[in-house]
Design an enzyme around this catalytic site. Structure first.
Site, PDB file in Angstrom:
ATOM      1  N   HIS A  37      -5.646  -3.636  -2.159  1.00 49.05           N
ATOM      2  CA  HIS A  37      -5.396  -2.648  -3.220  1.00 49.05           C
ATOM      3  C   HIS A  37      -5.341  -3.295  -4.599  1.00 49.05           C
ATOM      4  O   HIS A  37      -5.096  -2.599  -5.588  1.00 49.05           O
ATOM      5  CB  HIS A  37      -4.084  -1.897  -2.961  1.00 49.05           C
ATOM      6  CG  HIS A  37      -4.175  -0.953  -1.810  1.00 49.05           C
ATOM      7  ND1 HIS A  37      -4.702   0.317  -1.909  1.00 49.05           N
ATOM      8  CD2 HIS A  37      -3.820  -1.100  -0.512  1.00 49.05           C
ATOM      9  CE1 HIS A  37      -4.657   0.917  -0.738  1.00 49.05           C
ATOM     10  NE2 HIS A  37      -4.129   0.070   0.138  1.00 49.05           N
ATOM     11  N   LYS A  52     -12.582  -0.020  -0.640  1.00 51.07           N
ATOM     12  CA  LYS A  52     -11.762   0.711  -1.611  1.00 51.07           C
ATOM     13  C   LYS A  52     -12.475   0.653  -2.967  1.00 51.07           C
ATOM     14  O   LYS A  52     -13.427   1.393  -3.183  1.00 51.07           O
ATOM     15  CB  LYS A  52     -10.348   0.136  -1.661  1.00 51.07           C
ATOM     16  CG  LYS A  52      -9.632   0.212  -0.293  1.00 51.07           C
ATOM     17  CD  LYS A  52      -8.164  -0.088  -0.397  1.00 51.07           C
ATOM     18  CE  LYS A  52      -7.499  -0.371   0.951  1.00 51.07           C
ATOM     19  NZ  LYS A  52      -7.520   0.717   1.920  1.00 51.07           N
ATOM     20  N   SER A  55       0.791  -1.225   0.000  1.00 48.93           N
ATOM     21  CA  SER A  55       0.000   0.000   0.000  1.00 48.93           C
ATOM     22  C   SER A  55       0.826   1.279   0.000  1.00 48.93           C
ATOM     23  O   SER A  55       0.349   2.320  -0.442  1.00 48.93           O
ATOM     24  CB  SER A  55      -0.966   0.002   1.184  1.00 48.93           C
ATOM     25  OG  SER A  55      -0.280  -0.275   2.378  1.00 48.93           O
TER      26      SER A  55
HETATM   27  C1  LIG Z   1      -3.372  -3.819   2.478  1.00 48.66           C
HETATM   28  C2  LIG Z   1      -4.505  -3.384   3.353  1.00 48.66           C
HETATM   29  N1  LIG Z   1      -5.117  -4.285   4.127  1.00 48.66           N
HETATM   30  C3  LIG Z   1      -6.125  -3.946   4.932  1.00 48.66           C
HETATM   31  C4  LIG Z   1      -6.594  -2.659   4.991  1.00 48.66           C
HETATM   32  C5  LIG Z   1      -7.724  -2.314   5.909  1.00 48.66           C
HETATM   33  O1  LIG Z   1      -8.903  -2.240   5.172  1.00 48.66           O
HETATM   34  P1  LIG Z   1     -10.222  -1.707   5.861  1.00 48.66           P
HETATM   35  O2  LIG Z   1     -10.272  -0.233   5.624  1.00 48.66           O
HETATM   36  O3  LIG Z   1     -11.329  -2.455   5.190  1.00 48.66           O
HETATM   37  O4  LIG Z   1     -10.124  -2.053   7.303  1.00 48.66           O
HETATM   38  C6  LIG Z   1      -6.005  -1.671   4.200  1.00 48.66           C
HETATM   39  C7  LIG Z   1      -6.493  -0.285   4.279  1.00 48.66           C
HETATM   40  O5  LIG Z   1      -5.792   0.667   4.264  1.00 48.66           O
HETATM   41  C8  LIG Z   1      -4.933  -2.042   3.364  1.00 48.66           C
HETATM   42  O6  LIG Z   1      -4.307  -1.132   2.605  1.00 48.66           O
END
Ligand SMILES: Cc1ncc(COP(=O)(O)O)c(C=O)c1O
Length: 389
Positions: A212, A243, A184
């Site tokens: 992502h 997202k 990310s």
């Molecule tokens: C790689 C990754 N996993 C998990 C999450 C968490 O997602 P959520 O907003 O659904 O909790 C994010 C959010 O930034 C992320 O980038």
């Protein structure tokens, strides 16, 4: 006075952040999420920092599905899944997610943070080992911390080190290799072909958080495995509905029926925290349908990524090559990254500067995120602002 120590140390921390230019100021939106958003502080700006990769956050069908569900199911589930919080719309969404990503089954949570946190402590036994990429998302790191199994890290995408760790821990009942699909903060992709091969050779379970990647990668937007032609080859996928798939909230674990059943029986965020609201489940289900019905959205996203990257490079910015929709521009100093992001906002473009502790010290960056919803004129406006920067 009680709390004096806490007050003093917190005041010092906040003052230090302000003095170091690292203090985060929240901006308030007064419009839906889209390519242009209205903010209270800076007026209308081009948004290059949301995860609204496919522009579905305000898609009329996605919104209408949520509204219908609100009428049909009411405001909340008022229960965890196993008591009385499982609605028929959860079953439909979970089947749709599994079919979309190519697994037998899936289970939703109120966020991918929860899904990740649910997974490793439930599936990994104390005698197992979890082998995790050093740049994995914070929710995976916390999931590893909560698990009773031993945790080891490998250097980012270093397949040689991963192999060594697999060999070193050959005697374990189970080995879990955990990685982001798209990292990310870097925007680069996991080396999925090698990961699948190594896990097969060493009989390890592969877990990929594709938050992502889902909706973004592959011709049909099915994520990192789709991009590499490896749909159905990853043992466990986690991802977010917050997202590309409508952007509201929610996350999932997609895997074998057996693993999903274990999560239903044992995972703490499912047993002890409310179910995903029906409105969100309905919107996310419709978002998946839209991705299927309108493949041109994924194509538009890929085209926009190529145009933005080429434009930034032409202006002299160093942007890595990657098919993801995350384009980090390295700055180094956190205060400078934040100052640059504020200057861009004043120029009508919203790009966030990330510094320590979100990324390591000295590696602060501006993170540009591209959306299929951006029209040519929005991209032109954004590049003009970068030229002034
Ligand atoms: C790689 C990754 N996993 C998990 C999450 C968490 O997602 P959520 O907003 O659904 O909790 C994010 C959010 O930034 C992320 O980038």
């Amino acid at each position: 006075m009680p709390g004096k120590t806490f007050d003093a140390r917190t005041d010092k921390l906040l003052a230090d952040l302000r003095a170091g230019g690292q203090y985060k100021v929240l901006q308030h939106l007064t419009s839906p999420m889209g390519p242009l958003v209205r903010t209270e502080e800076y007026g209308e700006v081009v948004c290059l920092c949301s995860n609204n990769y496919l522009g579905l956050a305000d898609h009329p069908e996605v919104v209408a599905a949520g509204q219908d569900a609100l009428d049909r199911y009411g405001a909340g589930t008022a229960s965890v899944r196993f008591i009385c919080g499982t609605f028929d719309i959860h079953r439909r969404l979970e089947r749709d997610i599994a079919a979309f990503v190519g697994t037998e089954a899936s289970l939703t949570y109120v966020s991918c943070w929860n899904a990740n946190e649910a997974l490793l402590p439930t599936v990994a036994a104390p005698e197992d080992v979890i082998i995790s990429d050093e740049l994995n998302h914070a929710s995976i790191i916390d999931s590893c911390r909560l698990a009773k199994a031993e945790r080891v890290r490998y250097a980012h995408s270093d397949m040689g080190e991963l192999k060594a760790r697999l060999v070193e821990h050959a005697g374990r009942p189970a080995r879990w290799v955990v990685t982001d699909g798209v990292f990310s903060m870097e925007g680069d992709l996991a080396k999925l072909p090698e990961l699948v091969k190594l896990c097969r050779e060493h009989d390890a379970m592969l877990v990929v958080d594709d938050s992502h990647g889902i909706g973004v990668l592959g011709e049909t937007g099915r994520g990192t495995p789709d991009h590499f032609g490896l749909l159905g080859e990853v043992d466990v996928l986690t991802g977010t509905l917050g997202k590309s798939l409508g952007g509201a909230a929610g996350g999932y674990v997609a895997a074998s029926s057996r693993l999903v059943d274990l999560l239903v029986q044992r995972s703490r965020p499912s047993l002890f925290s409310n179910a995903l609201p029906a409105t969100v489940a309905a919107s996310a289900g419709r978002a998946i349908q839209v991705v299927r019905d309108e493949p041109q959205r994924v194509k538009r996203l890929h085209d926009n990524v190529a145009v933005v990257r080429a434009g930034l490079r032409k202006l002299g910015f160093d942007v890595i090559e990657s098919p993801s929709a995350i384009l980090p521009i390295m700055i180094g100093d956190t205060a400078e990254a934040i100052a640059k992001s504020r200057r861009l906002l004043k120029l009508g473009v919203w790009v966030v500067g990330f510094g320590y502790p979100v990324v390591p010290q000295g590696q602060a960056r501006l993170r540009v995120q591209v959306s299929a919803a951006l029209e040519d004129e929005h991209i032109a406006r954004a590049l003009e602002a970068f030229a002034k920067l």
